[in-house]
Design an enzyme around this catalytic site. Structure first.
Site: not given
Length: 659
Positions: A39, A108, A129, A415
């Protein structure tokens, strides 16, 4: 415009689309379709192209902020736009930004940014936000954060910003309590986002969300002497926890960054870098802002330490839902002070995107200096074959595509890996409570053939030598496991019934059924669908499921084998009069007279009542100490004319003293 520029703009469109898709997946859907490393590379490429062409396209990730608001929470526009931060990975750039100015260097935090408003000393409003312009109102949820003061001494209007986070220790506890491996949360940030934006604040309260203030927006009449640090000190005096910081400038920047770097491994909260903020408020404000970034602060992201290594194999790990995840095994390398040799590739789409092949030279790193990831493939042979059979049962596999992401699944309904779900539930705390049998350990034991049916859990001693040879097991851990297994042999019927994993039969319903049938196993297993449906809270559908389970010959064979290993104690009613029989309660908010809501729930159940999570027409009482609250549960109860009572009123109802 020439052909070369046209090509660059087309590339910008492609990169922007990839970045938007990745952001949407991460922020709104709690899934990852590319690594942080990839990214950042794409984002930096986009910035370079925009600078070169002097073109910024509408909707570019370089000028948009945050996630789009899609939930059902109320929406509200922020008084001031909440900007993102420009970023750097260079300590030299960070030092140059600070210059000779006193600055605050802080964590941060990697959570969800929240804006709090206080009026007249009371928490008035909490808003996320959102997209930077519009956020979601989450006031009821903020009230149940672990450390937000609901009342402060300052009586004016206070507006501040901070980060809501969930500690790693709480994240691990919450994930450990989720039986389904595919339902577990990927990281604390995703768990926090889902917890903060809940429509049910009771869920938020159980998640131990913490809030750390990082910016004071408004507090009229308070003298801060033009200092951000003074604002932090004042916020602390009001009862807020402030993000940890160090004072820095150009002269000691490298030293302070190293101080934070050395603390990452021991941190109990998630962070994805640092933030540098000028202490001088007036100077910082005079610098203004760009379309996306303020100019008084900058984010620092750790320069990822990368190592080249060679891919040895892809391990395909099957889970109980049939999902088969690829895990890269590579030659061991040292990263951030530890040796790593494996990294999750997440899904088939990422595996194909990396063009992985056995023997390829790959570059690996630790995301946020913690989680091993593949940054890129330097060879790109792409010769890896996707397995056509399940590694556990040998059944056929199938690639399925959802939301443009390809994943591999086992198609065999029988399974062995799919048994993990039932065994994980059986050993969980509210069931047989066998400590030491984690989901990962069960998966290994099942894979090696130690466990085929429930009763096998009580004969693990037969495999002592093999277990002792397994990684993570020694004499002491094996002895502890055997002691826990022996302790689990003595239990109660509701726990056993719950442990069977019958659909829609949780612990509360198991208790109701056992009470109704007088803890008589023969009476319970022989009950007709009509008899079962007469039990309060069961109904026709659940009754049919229970009856079908007990009518299955294989189920009953395994159940009988299990019972032969157990000693069933008497019921859990302890001789108490069932004065709340037939009554349904919902509990919300904090409690005072009980240790927690679970203790209050247990009290209700011990008296024959039932505690549920949602207010419906079948609810008899809503217990909330804030009876006048305007919460969604209180509103719903009033709409349905359901009494809202406090703990004291509940204690009066059952005839117990308050105190």
């Amino acid at each position: 415009m020439n052909t070369q520029t046209d090509g660059k703009i087309e590339r910008m469109k492609t990169v922007s689309a990839k970045l938007r898709e990745a952001s949407r997946a991460y922020y709104q859907e709690s899934r990852e379709i590319m690594s942080n490393y990839e990214y950042d590379q794409l984002y930096d490429e986009l910035l370079a192209l925009e600078k070169e062409t002097k073109v910024v396209l509408a909707g570019s990730p370089s000028v948009t902020v945050g996630y789009e608001v899609l939930s059902e929470l109320p929406k509200e526009r922020h008084e001031q736009p909440m900007l993102s931060l420009d970023k750097t990975k260079s300590v030299e750039t960070l030092a140059e930004f600070a210059g000779s100015h006193k600055s605050l260097l802080s964590w941060k935090l990697d959570g969800l940014t929240i804006v709090l408003t206080y009026r007249d000393g009371e928490l008035y409003k909490a808003v996320t936000r959102g997209n930077g312009e519009v956020g979601e109102v989450i006031t009821p949820n903020a009230r149940v954060f672990q450390n937000i003061p609901l009342h402060i001494s300052y009586q004016g209007e206070l507006i501040l910003r901070g980060e809501a986070v969930i500690r790693y220790s709480d994240f691990e506890k919450i994930n450990a309590a989720i039986p389904d491996i595919d339902a577990k949360y990927k990281n604390p940030r995703n768990l926090c986002s889902g917890s903060v934006r809940q429509l049910n604040s009771q869920v938020t309260a159980a998640r131990n969300v913490n809030f750390f203030a990082f910016s004071l927006v408004k507090a009229e009449g308070v003298e801060f002497h033009n200092s951000r640090e003074a604002q932090f000190h004042w916020l602390r005096s009001q009862g807020f926890e402030v993000v940890e910081y160090q004072v820095a400038d150009q002269s000691n920047m490298a030293e302070q960054v190293a101080w934070f770097s050395g603390r990452i491994a021991g941190n109990d909260f998630p962070s994805d870098g640092l933030v540098l903020l000028y202490d001088d408020i007036a100077y910082g404000q005079s610098l203004g802002r760009t379309a996306k970034f303020p100019r008084d602060s900058i984010a620092f992201k750790w320069e990822d330490e990368t190592r080249q290594t060679r891919l040895l194999e892809i391990e395909w790990s099957a889970s109980r839902t049939g999902l088969i995840n690829p895990v890269a095994i590579f030659e061991p390398v040292e990263l951030e002070g530890t040796t790593v040799s494996r990294a999750s590739v997440h899904n088939v789409s990422i595996l194909k995107g990396l063009k992985l092949g056995i023997g390829d030279e790959i570059e690996v790193y630790k995301a946020n200096m913690i989680i091993p990831q593949i940054a890129r493939n330097l060879t790109g042979s792409g010769n890896l074959e996707i397995p056509s059979v399940c590694p556990v049962c040998g059944g056929a596999t199938q690639i399925r595509k959802a939301n443009d992401v390809e994943a591999l699944y086992c198609t065999n309904p029988d399974c062995q890996a799919k048994k993990i779900k039932s065994f994980t539930l059986m050993v969980s705390r509210d069931a047989l409570n066998i400590d030491g049998l984690s989901e990962a350990t069960l998966e290994k034991f099942i894979g090696r053939g130690f466990i085929h049916e429930y009763a096998d859990l009580f004969h693990l001693d037969r495999h002592r030598e093999e277990i002792l040879s397994m990684e993570g097991f020694g004499e002491k851990s094996f002895a502890n496991l055997m002691a826990s297994v022996e302790k689990a042999r003595t239990t109660t019927l509701p726990r056993v019934l719950y442990s069977l994993g019958i659909e829609n039969v949780g612990l509360a319903n198991a208790k109701l059924l056992c009470r109704e049938f007088h803890n008589d196993l023969r009476e319970l297993t022989g009950a007709t669908k009509e008899q079962l449906s007469c039990v309060d809270g069961i109904g026709d559908v659940i009754a049919g499921t229970i009856r079908s389970w007990f009518c299955d010959e294989k189920n009953m064979e395994n159940f009988c084998h299990l019972l032969s290993e157990l000693t069933i104690e008497g019921g859990e009613e302890n001789g108490q009069e069932q004065i709340l029989k037939g009554k349904t309660f919902v509990i919300t908010g904090s409690v005072n007279h009980f240790k927690n809501r679970n203790e209050l729930k247990a009290k209700i159940e011990s008296l024959g009542g039932k505690a549920t999570g949602s207010v419906t027409s079948k609810t008899d009482y809503l217990i909330n100490n804030d009876t006048q609250s305007s919460s969604s549960k209180n509103r719903k109860a009033r709409e349905l004319s359901i009494p809202v009572i406090s703990e004291e009123e509940f204690l009066n109802l059952i005839g117990e003293p308050v105190g």
